[in-house]
Design a protein around this motif. Structure first.
Motif, mmCIF file in Angstrom:
data_model
loop_
_atom_site.group_PDB
_atom_site.id
_atom_site.type_symbol
_atom_site.label_atom_id
_atom_site.label_comp_id
_atom_site.label_asym_id
_atom_site.label_seq_id
_atom_site.Cartn_x
_atom_site.Cartn_y
_atom_site.Cartn_z
ATOM 1 N N ASP A 144 5.577 4.116 1.755
ATOM 2 C CA ASP A 144 4.909 2.912 2.249
ATOM 3 C C ASP A 144 4.187 3.152 3.569
ATOM 4 O O ASP A 144 3.382 2.316 3.984
ATOM 5 C CB ASP A 144 5.913 1.776 2.438
ATOM 6 C CG ASP A 144 6.620 1.413 1.137
ATOM 7 O OD1 ASP A 144 6.107 1.801 0.068
ATOM 8 O OD2 ASP A 144 7.668 0.740 1.183
ATOM 9 N N ASP A 145 4.455 4.259 4.222
ATOM 10 C CA ASP A 145 3.849 4.563 5.509
ATOM 11 C C ASP A 145 3.359 6.005 5.489
ATOM 12 O O ASP A 145 4.054 6.890 4.962
ATOM 13 C CB ASP A 145 4.881 4.372 6.629
ATOM 14 C CG ASP A 145 4.309 4.689 7.997
ATOM 15 O OD1 ASP A 145 3.609 3.824 8.566
ATOM 16 O OD2 ASP A 145 4.573 5.810 8.498
ATOM 17 N N PRO A 146 2.167 6.278 6.031
ATOM 18 C CA PRO A 146 1.649 7.657 5.973
ATOM 19 C C PRO A 146 2.524 8.663 6.712
ATOM 20 O O PRO A 146 2.709 9.795 6.247
ATOM 21 C CB PRO A 146 0.258 7.533 6.613
ATOM 22 C CG PRO A 146 0.265 6.241 7.364
ATOM 23 C CD PRO A 146 1.200 5.354 6.633
ATOM 24 N N ARG A 181 -3.973 9.005 6.175
ATOM 25 C CA ARG A 181 -3.848 7.605 6.529
ATOM 26 C C ARG A 181 -4.632 6.674 5.596
ATOM 27 O O ARG A 181 -4.669 5.467 5.813
ATOM 28 C CB ARG A 181 -4.299 7.384 7.970
ATOM 29 C CG ARG A 181 -3.456 8.170 8.973
ATOM 30 C CD ARG A 181 -3.757 7.777 10.392
ATOM 31 N NE ARG A 181 -2.948 8.542 11.345
ATOM 32 C CZ ARG A 181 -1.690 8.243 11.658
ATOM 33 N NH1 ARG A 181 -1.107 7.191 11.105
ATOM 34 N NH2 ARG A 181 -1.023 8.987 12.529
ATOM 35 N N SER A 182 -5.243 7.207 4.570
ATOM 36 C CA SER A 182 -5.935 6.385 3.569
ATOM 37 C C SER A 182 -4.989 6.124 2.403
ATOM 38 O O SER A 182 -4.398 7.056 1.860
ATOM 39 C CB SER A 182 -7.194 7.096 3.070
ATOM 40 O OG SER A 182 -8.091 7.319 4.143
ATOM 41 N N GLN A 183 -4.869 4.859 2.026
ATOM 42 C CA GLN A 183 -3.934 4.525 0.952
ATOM 43 C C GLN A 183 -4.440 5.064 -0.380
ATOM 44 O O GLN A 183 -5.633 5.122 -0.640
ATOM 45 C CB GLN A 183 -3.721 3.012 0.854
ATOM 46 C CG GLN A 183 -4.936 2.215 0.376
ATOM 47 C CD GLN A 183 -4.657 0.723 0.343
ATOM 48 O OE1 GLN A 183 -4.203 0.163 1.326
ATOM 49 N NE2 GLN A 183 -4.922 0.095 -0.790
ATOM 50 N N THR A 232 4.855 10.121 -2.164
ATOM 51 C CA THR A 232 4.273 8.835 -1.779
ATOM 52 C C THR A 232 5.312 7.999 -1.051
ATOM 53 O O THR A 232 6.518 8.084 -1.336
ATOM 54 C CB THR A 232 3.768 8.063 -3.012
ATOM 55 O OG1 THR A 232 4.851 7.844 -3.914
ATOM 56 C CG2 THR A 232 2.662 8.834 -3.717
ATOM 57 N N PRO A 292 0.830 -1.215 0.000
ATOM 58 C CA PRO A 292 0.000 0.000 0.000
ATOM 59 C C PRO A 292 0.862 1.262 0.000
ATOM 60 O O PRO A 292 1.901 1.328 0.661
ATOM 61 C CB PRO A 292 -0.807 -0.126 1.299
ATOM 62 C CG PRO A 292 -0.796 -1.585 1.621
ATOM 63 C CD PRO A 292 0.530 -2.090 1.142
ATOM 64 N N GLN A 293 0.428 2.234 -0.755
ATOM 65 C CA GLN A 293 1.129 3.507 -0.844
ATOM 66 C C GLN A 293 0.259 4.616 -0.255
ATOM 67 O O GLN A 293 -0.956 4.644 -0.459
ATOM 68 C CB GLN A 293 1.468 3.828 -2.308
ATOM 69 C CG GLN A 293 2.430 2.837 -2.958
ATOM 70 C CD GLN A 293 3.814 2.913 -2.349
ATOM 71 O OE1 GLN A 293 4.437 3.970 -2.317
ATOM 72 N NE2 GLN A 293 4.293 1.768 -1.863
ATOM 73 N N TYR A 294 0.934 5.537 0.471
ATOM 74 C CA TYR A 294 0.251 6.668 1.088
ATOM 75 C C TYR A 294 0.865 7.957 0.560
ATOM 76 O O TYR A 294 2.057 8.004 0.224
ATOM 77 C CB TYR A 294 0.362 6.608 2.607
ATOM 78 C CG TYR A 294 -0.215 5.338 3.186
ATOM 79 C CD1 TYR A 294 -1.527 5.298 3.612
ATOM 80 C CD2 TYR A 294 0.561 4.183 3.283
ATOM 81 C CE1 TYR A 294 -2.069 4.131 4.148
ATOM 82 C CE2 TYR A 294 0.028 3.004 3.803
ATOM 83 C CZ TYR A 294 -1.287 2.983 4.225
ATOM 84 O OH TYR A 294 -1.818 1.828 4.739
ATOM 85 N N SER A 321 -2.828 3.928 -3.264
ATOM 86 C CA SER A 321 -2.505 2.876 -4.222
ATOM 87 C C SER A 321 -2.187 1.595 -3.453
ATOM 88 O O SER A 321 -1.540 1.651 -2.401
ATOM 89 C CB SER A 321 -1.305 3.292 -5.085
ATOM 90 O OG SER A 321 -0.909 2.243 -5.931
#
Length: 471
Positions: free
Chosen positions: A119-121, A165-167, A117, A37-39, A169
């Motif tokens: 991997d973590d928000p 905090r919403s992905q 972007t 997931p991407q943030y 991708s």
């Protein structure tokens, strides 16, 4: 192909369409849920020019707008990325970080929106904060190429880096929706293509393209055909029983002036169910009280006697060579009263035997002794036996297998009948699948049967017969 035919194709090929949709959704799901997931974190920078004279304000605004597009392109440069890496001590290359940074200019403004972007928000926000700060310094450095000079272009941060905090991708809903649409489009395209290229017999119109002879009956596919191959094994209201009753009835209207008394039942190629069709038709005729005889004239692969549980060793060939009298060679199926002339011993030259005058005379004598004589003949295309027998009977019925027998095979079979001057009474469509309910054939109240698939029968001993020889 009109819209109605299109719907029929979809109904017939729905399983393949669903399968393709399932495959595409499965592949999309695998790709989607295996991705990290991407943030994203966004910030905005406003470019302005330091002017004190309002006369120059408009020109300054145009200058800033032109500069904004250039600096938006430079936001993804490795130079800026390297500055961020050095400050945060990130474990990645400048190229890797640069691919995570993007910038976009708000139309008709000098406002640049930066997007990072990760991997973590929280990591995305941290990198975006440093990127934004380094971006403004980068602009200042470029605008002051000489030491001691001042930059007229000022980059100001209007929106700090956000924490989202919403992905962003992968987009699960979008990916699965696109997969469903792709699966549907590909599935429908393949279904229509398969139908256009399909040369098998499926509807009454397909038969009408090849001959003026009617479809006398259609017989549904039955999974229980191996355990209950005969009409005497079924109930009086079974769909397969009704199909042969219909065939029996239609025979009465073939020629009102000259009712047929001998019929050859054959097919274009093996595996179409002609033996089971001829056997059950003979049983249906015998059940009405008509004096009926079935002759197993398939001297290469005889199956009538074994299907009825009678002795296949004594029959047509033994009577022809004089080993037994014809009345001793004829057996009776006790459950129905049907008279049966089995094939007898397999000869080395079946075609020559069927062409002989003694065979022709025998069939003519039998025809005059019975109300109806059904002749089970070999397929038309592999051998010439059926063509020889067709000349001796009043007419011929061709059995075709739904969805398997091709138009070319049926067309060639009809040509062979025409070459010998045989009369084609009609066509029986066999093994109609349940999913063919949309075709013109299938009209029974319940689904039971392929009267037509050859049963698996073991060797029958003389003492195991369920019938007796006619005295």
């Amino acid at each position: 192909m009109d819209f109605k035919q299109f719907l029929v194709v979809l109904r017939r090929r729905w399983l393949s369409i669903v399968l393709l949709v399932t495959i595409t959704v499965g592949v999309a799901s695998a790709l989607t849920f295996t991705q990290t997931p991407q943030y994203a974190s966004q910030s905005r920078v406003f470019l302005t020019v330091d002017v004190r004279n309002t006369t120059d304000a408009y020109a300054a605004s145009l200058f800033a707008s032109n500069r904004a597009s250039s600096y938006a392109d430079l936001a993804g440069s490795t130079e800026l990325a390297q500055r961020v890496i050095d400050q945060l001590d990130l474990d990645m290359t400048a190229e890797q970080l640069a691919s995570r940074i993007s910038a976009e200019v708000t139309e008709s403004t000098s406002l640049i929106e930066l997007r990072v972007t990760a991997d973590d928000p929280q990591e995305a926000r941290t990198i975006a904060e440093v990127t934004t700060a380094q971006f403004t310094k980068y602009i200042a450095d470029l605008e002051t190429p000489r030491a001691g000079s001042e930059s007229q272009l000022i980059a100001q941060v209007t929106d700090e880096a956000s924490l989202n905090r919403s992905q962003v991708s992968p987009n699960v809903a979008l990916n699965l929706t696109v997969a469903v649409l792709i699966g549907l489009l590909v599935g429908i395209a393949l279904a229509v293509t398969r139908d256009l290229l399909d040369r098998t017999i499926r509807t009454a119109d397909h038969v009408a393209e090849l001959t003026d002879a009617p479809v006398l009956a259609s017989i549904g596919f039955d999974h229980d055909i191996r355990t209950a191959p005969l009409l005497t094994d079924l109930g009086g209201f079974a769909a397969r029983t009704e199909a042969f009753r219909l065939l029996r009835t239609n025979l009465q209207f073939i020629d009102l002036d000259h009712q047929p008394r001998s019929l050859v039942i054959t097919s274009a190629v093996p595996g179409e169910g002609k033996t089971m069709t001829s056997t059950n038709l003979a049983l249906a005729l015998a059940q009405t009280g008509r004096n009926t005889l079935i002759i197993d004239a398939d001297l290469r692969r005889p199956r009538v006697a074994s299907t009825l549980g009678l002795d296949p060793a004594i029959g047509l060939t033994t009577a022809l060579v004089g080993k037994t009298e014809i009345h001793d060679a004829i057996q009776v199926h006790e459950a129905s009263g049907l008279h049966v002339l089995a094939s007898g011993a397999k000869p080395p030259n079946p075609t020559e035997i069927l062409q002989s005058k003694i065979t022709q005379d025998l069939i003519r004598r039998l025809r005059s002794s019975y109300d109806m004589v059904i002749i089970d003949a070999p397929p038309l295309l592999p051998v010439a036996d059926a063509s020889v027998l067709a000349k001796l009977a009043d007419g011929v019925i061709i059995v075709v297998r739904h969805g398997r027998t091709t138009k070319d095979q049926v067309n060639e079979a009809i040509k062979r009948l025409n070459q010998v001057g045989a009369r084609l009474y009609g066509v029986v469509v066999n093994m109609v699948a349940k999913r063919a309910v949309g075709s013109y054939y299938y009209y029974y109240y319940e689904e039971t049967g392929p009267a037509g698939r050859q049963p698996i029968a073991g060797p029958t001993r003389a003492g195991d017969k369920t019938g007796r020889r006619q005295a």
